[in-house]
Every structure is written in structure tokens, then in C-alpha cells.
Write a protein that holds these residues in place. Sequence first.
Motif, PDB file in Angstrom:
ATOM      1  N   GLY A   1     -13.327  -5.922  96.337  1.00 46.49           N
ATOM      2  CA  GLY A   1     -12.774  -5.929  97.684  1.00 46.49           C
ATOM      3  C   GLY A   1     -13.866  -5.670  98.712  1.00 46.49           C
ATOM      4  N   ALA A   2     -13.661  -6.142  99.923  1.00 47.36           N
ATOM      5  CA  ALA A   2     -14.695  -6.056 100.952  1.00 47.36           C
ATOM      6  C   ALA A   2     -15.008  -4.626 101.357  1.00 47.36           C
ATOM      7  CB  ALA A   2     -14.259  -6.852 102.177  1.00 47.36           C
ATOM      8  N   GLU A   3     -14.036  -3.758 101.410  1.00 46.67           N
ATOM      9  CA  GLU A   3     -14.255  -2.394 101.878  1.00 46.67           C
ATOM     10  C   GLU A   3     -14.740  -1.451 100.779  1.00 46.67           C
ATOM     11  OE1 GLU A   3     -14.158  -1.477 105.070  1.00 46.67           O
ATOM     12  OE2 GLU A   3     -13.756  -3.573 105.499  1.00 46.67           O
ATOM     13  N   SER A   4     -14.527  -1.798  99.526  1.00 48.27           N
ATOM     14  CA  SER A   4     -14.872  -0.875  98.447  1.00 48.27           C
ATOM     15  C   SER A   4     -16.098  -1.303  97.637  1.00 48.27           C
ATOM     16  CB  SER A   4     -13.670  -0.695  97.516  1.00 48.27           C
ATOM     17  OG  SER A   4     -13.345  -1.925  96.913  1.00 48.27           O
ATOM     18  N   CYS A   5     -16.892  -2.242  98.143  1.00 47.10           N
ATOM     19  CA  CYS A   5     -18.120  -2.634  97.451  1.00 47.10           C
ATOM     20  C   CYS A   5     -19.099  -1.470  97.451  1.00 47.10           C
ATOM     21  CB  CYS A   5     -18.772  -3.832  98.134  1.00 47.10           C
ATOM     22  SG  CYS A   5     -18.172  -5.410  97.542  1.00 47.10           S
ATOM     23  N   ARG A   6     -19.832  -1.319  96.370  1.00 44.47           N
ATOM     24  CA  ARG A   6     -20.808  -0.228  96.261  1.00 44.47           C
ATOM     25  C   ARG A   6     -21.926  -0.435  97.271  1.00 44.47           C
ATOM     26  NH1 ARG A   6     -22.555   0.726  90.268  1.00 44.47           N
ATOM     27  NH2 ARG A   6     -23.574   2.451  91.310  1.00 44.47           N
ATOM     28  N   GLU A   7     -22.305   0.639  97.950  1.00 46.32           N
ATOM     29  CA  GLU A   7     -23.398   0.614  98.918  1.00 46.32           C
ATOM     30  C   GLU A   7     -24.725   0.812  98.188  1.00 46.32           C
ATOM     31  OE1 GLU A   7     -24.098   0.568 102.397  1.00 46.32           O
ATOM     32  OE2 GLU A   7     -22.109  -0.250 102.708  1.00 46.32           O
ATOM     33  N   TRP A   8     -25.676  -0.038  98.462  1.00 48.30           N
ATOM     34  CA  TRP A   8     -27.022   0.081  97.944  1.00 48.30           C
ATOM     35  C   TRP A   8     -27.963   0.241  99.129  1.00 48.30           C
ATOM     36  CZ3 TRP A   8     -28.830  -2.637  93.013  1.00 48.30           C
ATOM     37  CH2 TRP A   8     -27.827  -2.636  92.053  1.00 48.30           C
ATOM     38  N   ALA A   9     -29.197   0.604  98.882  1.00 44.43           N
ATOM     39  CA  ALA A   9     -30.212   0.688  99.929  1.00 44.43           C
ATOM     40  C   ALA A   9     -31.533   0.194  99.364  1.00 44.43           C
ATOM     41  CB  ALA A   9     -30.368   2.119 100.439  1.00 44.43           C
ATOM     42  N   ILE A  10     -32.381  -0.307 100.244  1.00 47.57           N
ATOM     43  CA  ILE A  10     -33.717  -0.744  99.873  1.00 47.57           C
ATOM     44  C   ILE A  10     -34.684   0.376 100.224  1.00 47.57           C
ATOM     45  CG2 ILE A  10     -35.568  -2.368 100.415  1.00 47.57           C
ATOM     46  CD1 ILE A  10     -33.431  -4.438 101.032  1.00 47.57           C
ATOM     47  N   ILE A  11     -35.579   0.689  99.322  1.00 49.32           N
ATOM     48  CA  ILE A  11     -36.639   1.651  99.609  1.00 49.32           C
ATOM     49  C   ILE A  11     -37.905   0.861  99.893  1.00 49.32           C
ATOM     50  CG2 ILE A  11     -38.067   3.502  98.697  1.00 49.32           C
ATOM     51  CD1 ILE A  11     -35.686   4.449  97.117  1.00 49.32           C
ATOM     52  N   GLU A  12     -38.434   1.019 101.116  1.00 49.25           N
ATOM     53  CA  GLU A  12     -39.609   0.273 101.530  1.00 49.25           C
ATOM     54  C   GLU A  12     -40.796   1.220 101.677  1.00 49.25           C
ATOM     55  OE1 GLU A  12     -41.041  -2.402 105.307  1.00 49.25           O
ATOM     56  OE2 GLU A  12     -38.942  -2.436 104.744  1.00 49.25           O
ATOM     57  N   LEU A  13     -41.820   0.957 100.891  1.00 50.68           N
ATOM     58  CA  LEU A  13     -43.034   1.763 100.898  1.00 50.68           C
ATOM     59  C   LEU A  13     -44.183   0.952 101.460  1.00 50.68           C
ATOM     60  CD1 LEU A  13     -42.747   3.161  97.268  1.00 50.68           C
ATOM     61  CD2 LEU A  13     -42.144   4.363  99.362  1.00 50.68           C
ATOM     62  N   GLN A  14     -45.112   1.616 102.114  1.00 56.39           N
ATOM     63  CA  GLN A  14     -46.321   0.966 102.601  1.00 56.39           C
ATOM     64  C   GLN A  14     -47.409   1.203 101.560  1.00 56.39           C
ATOM     65  OE1 GLN A  14     -46.073  -0.825 105.410  1.00 56.39           O
ATOM     66  NE2 GLN A  14     -43.960  -0.121 105.513  1.00 56.39           N
ATOM     67  N   GLY A  15     -47.919   0.161 100.974  1.00 56.61           N
ATOM     68  CA  GLY A  15     -48.940   0.295  99.942  1.00 56.61           C
ATOM     69  C   GLY A  15     -48.452  -0.251  98.614  1.00 56.61           C
ATOM     70  N   VAL A  16     -49.060   0.201  97.547  1.00 53.15           N
ATOM     71  CA  VAL A  16     -48.782  -0.305  96.211  1.00 53.15           C
ATOM     72  C   VAL A  16     -48.464   0.852  95.278  1.00 53.15           C
ATOM     73  CG1 VAL A  16     -49.785  -1.574  94.257  1.00 53.15           C
ATOM     74  CG2 VAL A  16     -50.374  -2.229  96.577  1.00 53.15           C
ATOM     75  N   VAL A  17     -47.445   0.670  94.449  1.00 50.88           N
ATOM     76  CA  VAL A  17     -47.139   1.623  93.384  1.00 50.88           C
ATOM     77  C   VAL A  17     -47.679   1.021  92.100  1.00 50.88           C
ATOM     78  CG1 VAL A  17     -45.335   2.827  92.122  1.00 50.88           C
ATOM     79  CG2 VAL A  17     -45.079   2.448  94.567  1.00 50.88           C
ATOM     80  N   GLU A  18     -48.709   1.640  91.537  1.00 48.92           N
ATOM     81  CA  GLU A  18     -49.329   1.120  90.324  1.00 48.92           C
ATOM     82  C   GLU A  18     -48.819   1.875  89.111  1.00 48.92           C
ATOM     83  OE1 GLU A  18     -53.540   1.230  90.718  1.00 48.92           O
ATOM     84  OE2 GLU A  18     -53.551  -0.212  92.374  1.00 48.92           O
ATOM     85  N   VAL A  19     -48.582   1.149  88.044  1.00 47.19           N
ATOM     86  CA  VAL A  19     -48.090   1.725  86.796  1.00 47.19           C
ATOM     87  C   VAL A  19     -49.260   1.877  85.836  1.00 47.19           C
ATOM     88  CG1 VAL A  19     -46.489   1.400  84.886  1.00 47.19           C
ATOM     89  CG2 VAL A  19     -45.870   0.612  87.156  1.00 47.19           C
ATOM     90  N   GLN A  20     -49.312   3.018  85.175  1.00 48.83           N
ATOM     91  CA  GLN A  20     -50.365   3.232  84.186  1.00 48.83           C
ATOM     92  C   GLN A  20     -50.157   2.284  83.011  1.00 48.83           C
ATOM     93  OE1 GLN A  20     -50.149   7.350  83.137  1.00 48.83           O
ATOM     94  NE2 GLN A  20     -50.977   8.052  85.084  1.00 48.83           N
ATOM     95  N   PRO A  21     -51.246   1.849  82.373  1.00 51.59           N
ATOM     96  CA  PRO A  21     -51.115   0.890  81.269  1.00 51.59           C
ATOM     97  C   PRO A  21     -50.237   1.386  80.123  1.00 51.59           C
ATOM     98  CG  PRO A  21     -53.401   1.059  81.966  1.00 51.59           C
ATOM     99  CD  PRO A  21     -52.646   2.115  82.706  1.00 51.59           C
ATOM    100  N   SER A  22     -50.154   2.698  79.922  1.00 45.40           N
ATOM    101  CA  SER A  22     -49.337   3.206  78.819  1.00 45.40           C
ATOM    102  C   SER A  22     -47.845   3.017  79.063  1.00 45.40           C
ATOM    103  CB  SER A  22     -49.633   4.690  78.587  1.00 45.40           C
ATOM    104  OG  SER A  22     -49.330   5.442  79.751  1.00 45.40           O
ATOM    105  N   PHE A  23     -47.418   2.821  80.328  1.00 45.91           N
ATOM    106  CA  PHE A  23     -46.002   2.611  80.654  1.00 45.91           C
ATOM    107  C   PHE A  23     -45.673   1.156  80.915  1.00 45.91           C
ATOM    108  CE2 PHE A  23     -46.658   7.045  82.053  1.00 45.91           C
ATOM    109  CZ  PHE A  23     -45.657   7.645  81.289  1.00 45.91           C
ATOM    110  N   GLN A  24     -46.615   0.254  80.757  1.00 38.05           N
ATOM    111  CA  GLN A  24     -46.448  -1.145  81.123  1.00 38.05           C
ATOM    112  C   GLN A  24     -45.267  -1.804  80.398  1.00 38.05           C
ATOM    113  OE1 GLN A  24     -48.601  -2.058  83.510  1.00 38.05           O
ATOM    114  NE2 GLN A  24     -47.514  -3.947  83.829  1.00 38.05           N
ATOM    115  N   ASP A  25     -45.018  -1.448  79.141  1.00 35.36           N
ATOM    116  CA  ASP A  25     -43.935  -2.080  78.386  1.00 35.36           C
ATOM    117  C   ASP A  25     -42.601  -1.366  78.568  1.00 35.36           C
ATOM    118  OD1 ASP A  25     -44.858   0.170  77.087  1.00 35.36           O
ATOM    119  OD2 ASP A  25     -44.535  -0.632  75.078  1.00 35.36           O
TER     120      ASP A  25
END
Length: 120
Positions: free
Chosen positions: A10-34
Amino acid sequence: MQIRIKCSCGAESCREWAIIELQGVVEVQPSFQDRLQNLVIGQLCRPSSQESYTFTVGYHELTGSKVPLKKPLLVLKKVKCMDVDQSCEGSSAGTDLEVVGIIRHRILFNTRPQALISKP
């Protein structure tokens, strides 16, 4: 081309989401890549009395604010349909799009992070 979209919540009961906007880059360590799915990178907090947010990543803290989007966005999920199912009539290639949520705001972190280092 017509794309068929279903919204069962239904139009009124749809789950609300939000976008998180960061300036820059979030880098992942190679051990967490998979193992990127469900990877916790920090903690997002909002004091109940304010419209400011804090995002803590390791020893860094970012401060942001909630900004409305000019046009809302939909979060969609592709659903494959069987040919026997009558609800998929007219859809191309036997797939429909189902609404999972709606995004009306973004949380904008546009300042440099503060270091959380305690002095002895």
C-alpha cells in the motif's frame, strides 16, 4: 516498453529507506573482499532531540544531516513469474518488479571526519 510494478504494502505503509551519502571513498581490506554482504562498517546514531546524525567508523566520527530528495526513489526487487500465473500477463520475459521500499531522504555527511583519540 512497459514495466509492470507491484506494491503489496500500500502507498502509505511502504517501508521508509534512506540513502547515506559520504564524501570520499570507503575502502575494504583485502581480507574482507569475499564477505562484503552484511559487513558492518560502523555505527549510525541519531539523538532523539536533534536532526543531526553521527556515523562512527573505527576511530573516526562523521556528523551529518537529513536532507529531503527532490524526487523520491523506489527500491525494487525482480520477481520471476510462471507462465501459468495470471498476475504476470503482459509482462515481458516473465518477470515483474515488486516495491520493497521508498527513499524520500538522504543522510548527508559532507564534512571531514573527526578523530576519536583520547589524550593521556
